[in-house]
Design an enzyme around this catalytic site. Structure first.
Site, short mmCIF file in Angstrom:
data_model
loop_
_atom_site.label_atom_id
_atom_site.label_comp_id
_atom_site.label_asym_id
_atom_site.label_seq_id
_atom_site.Cartn_x
_atom_site.Cartn_y
_atom_site.Cartn_z
N GLU A 186 0.82 -1.22 0.00
CA GLU A 186 0.00 0.00 0.00
C GLU A 186 0.85 1.27 0.00
O GLU A 186 1.25 1.76 1.07
CB GLU A 186 -0.91 0.03 1.24
CG GLU A 186 -2.01 -1.00 1.22
CD GLU A 186 -2.96 -0.88 2.42
OE1 GLU A 186 -2.68 -0.10 3.36
OE2 GLU A 186 -3.98 -1.58 2.41
N GLU A 274 -6.46 -7.24 -0.48
CA GLU A 274 -6.64 -7.15 0.98
C GLU A 274 -7.93 -6.40 1.28
O GLU A 274 -8.22 -5.38 0.67
CB GLU A 274 -5.46 -6.39 1.59
CG GLU A 274 -5.49 -6.36 3.12
CD GLU A 274 -4.39 -5.47 3.71
OE1 GLU A 274 -3.20 -5.75 3.48
OE2 GLU A 274 -4.75 -4.50 4.40
C1 IDC Z 1 -2.26 -3.86 10.53
C2 IDC Z 1 -2.49 -5.02 11.48
C3 IDC Z 1 -2.06 -4.62 12.87
C4 IDC Z 1 -0.60 -4.18 12.81
C5 IDC Z 1 -0.42 -3.07 11.78
C6 IDC Z 1 1.03 -2.67 11.62
O1 IDC Z 1 -3.85 -5.40 11.44
O2 IDC Z 1 -2.20 -5.70 13.76
O3 IDC Z 1 -0.20 -3.70 14.08
O4 IDC Z 1 -0.92 -3.48 10.53
O5 IDC Z 1 1.14 -1.42 11.09
C7 IDC Z 1 -3.75 -2.11 5.97
C8 IDC Z 1 -2.44 -2.76 5.89
C9 IDC Z 1 -2.27 -3.80 6.97
C10 IDC Z 1 -2.85 -3.32 8.28
C11 IDC Z 1 -4.36 -3.17 8.08
C12 IDC Z 1 -5.10 -2.73 9.33
O6 IDC Z 1 -2.16 -3.31 4.62
O7 IDC Z 1 -0.90 -4.06 7.11
O8 IDC Z 1 -2.60 -4.30 9.25
N1 IDC Z 1 -4.61 -2.24 7.00
O9 IDC Z 1 -4.62 -1.49 9.77
N2 IDC Z 1 -4.28 -1.27 5.10
C13 IDC Z 1 -5.46 -0.84 5.57
C14 IDC Z 1 -5.69 -1.46 6.78
#
Ligand code: IDC
Length: 348
Positions: A186, A274
């Site tokens: 992303e 995702e």
């Molecule tokens: C989030 C995980 C969380 C972790 C974080 C790290 O759910 O546990 O602590 O990342 O930065 C995304 C991302 C994905 C995120 C997720 C939710 O690709 O890595 O995971 N998210 O925030 N994009 C939108 C939402």
């Protein structure tokens, strides 16, 4: 005389025992051989893997080697550095059986906790990715190798490491047809499409050198929401390039759904690599109504989609209940609210 008879008797018993053991061994060999032959026959009746699993794009749609539309539906790991234990064969088999999924995404963070470019053990992370690919392949599933940028908001930041990583992965797996490469999770924080495109134009030739036809998924700006920017200026000169759109149903609603429709209408092949049904933080209340609206639109366009995330972390995007410490053998009772929604959605 008695002594001689005794010795003969003992000899006879010994010989019969040896005979029995030999027969047993022959039986065992026969059974193994039968199983091997059965496996070969099954392999032979299936068309060879390269034909049966190869994917390509026809316009905006994914199709298989015989031209039938393909929709991949699956589950993404959380970051493999945080949750390595879910990468096991039983787990992948179990997810396939329970949810009926056909794709598994391996998310390797680049810049967060023990990330590939932020002090993580590169060799160990690569080995985990390779193991995950093997498990998914053994389960006859597709698998996405995800270079999970996030903190590092611009893929150009770790471009050199990405080149080396994808070169190694494709030299290992270039002849497999069940692998998709997602080259930057992303882009965010103001990273524009120009930078993403410049990055893609360097990484794609490296992948193509070893794998001439794998599906490559390219991230889009603003956490994979600005598919309009990619639609206005797509990558040219290569086949089988898709663009990712990510949504979190409680945050992203009609506006992003319309963006997706417009981009598809403009001819952009979209892959939802995702999504979650909570808010964009990965936590908060889930929104099933918005999630169902997403799935209707996605299904109507035959778009592939992968749900975030395989873990028991205390957050609503985790598919496993936080009090469940199993790493395979899940049943519906072990699933979180998002997990149960996904199960119901994929099995109806
Ligand atoms: C989030 C995980 C969380 C972790 C974080 C790290 O759910 O546990 O602590 O990342 O930065 C995304 C991302 C994905 C995120 C997720 C939710 O690709 O890595 O995971 N998210 O925030 N994009 C939108 C939402």
């Amino acid at each position: 005389m008695k002594k001689i008879i005794g010795v003969l008797l003992a000899l006879f018993v010994c010989l019969s025992l040896v005979g029995c053991e030999k027969n047993k061994k022959q039986e065992e060999t026969k059974t193994t051989k039968q199983t091997e032959t059965q496996a070969t026959t099954q392999e032979e009746t299936k068309s060879p893997k390269s034909d049966s699993m190869a994917l390509k794009l026809e316009g905006t749609k994914l199709i298989d080697a015989t031209g039938n539309p393909v929709q991949l539906k699956g589950i993404s790991t959380h970051g493999i550095a945080w949750f390595p234990d879910y990468l096991n064969q039983d787990c992948i088999n179990n997810l396939k059986d329970l949810f009926g999924i056909n794709v598994f995404r391996i998310a390797m963070y680049t810049d967060e906790y023990n990330g590939y470019c932020s002090g993580g053990d590169k060799e160990n992370l690569k080995q985990m990715v390779k193991n995950g690919v093997e498990y998914a392949t053994n389960a006859d599933m597709y698998v996405i190798v995800d270079w999970h940028i996030l903190n590092d908001n611009n893929p150009l930041i770790h471009k050199e490491e990405a080149k080396e990583f994808f070169s190694q992965m494709t030299s290992e797996f270039g002849d497999r047809d069940n692998i998709l490469y997602e080259i930057c999770n992303e882009p965010n924080n103001g990273t524009g499409w120009g930078d993403v495109k410049a990055y893609a134009n360097e990484i794609i030739p490296i992948i193509r050198a070893n794998d001439p036809d794998a599906i490559i998924i390219v991230g889009t700006p603003t956490w994979c929401q600005d598919v309009d920017q990619a639609a206005a200026d797509p990558i040219t000169g290569y086949d089988n390039i898709m663009y990712s759109l990510h949504f979190y149903a409680a945050t992203h609603k009609d506006d992003l759904r319309n963006k997706m429709t417009n981009a598809i209408n403009a001819g952009l092949p979209i892959f939802v690599s995702e999504f979650g049904i909570c808010d964009a933080s990965g936590n908060g209340a889930i929104d099933e109504e918005s999630a169902n609206a997403w799935v209707s639109l996605i299904d109507a366009n035959n778009v592939s989609y992968v749900c975030w995330n395989l873990s028991n972390k205390q957050e609503s995007s985790a598919l496993i209940n936080s009090d469940c410490s199993k790493t395979s053998g899940f049943t519906i009772d072990d699933l979180s609210a998002e997990g149960k929604w996904l199960h119901a959605t994929l099995t109806k």
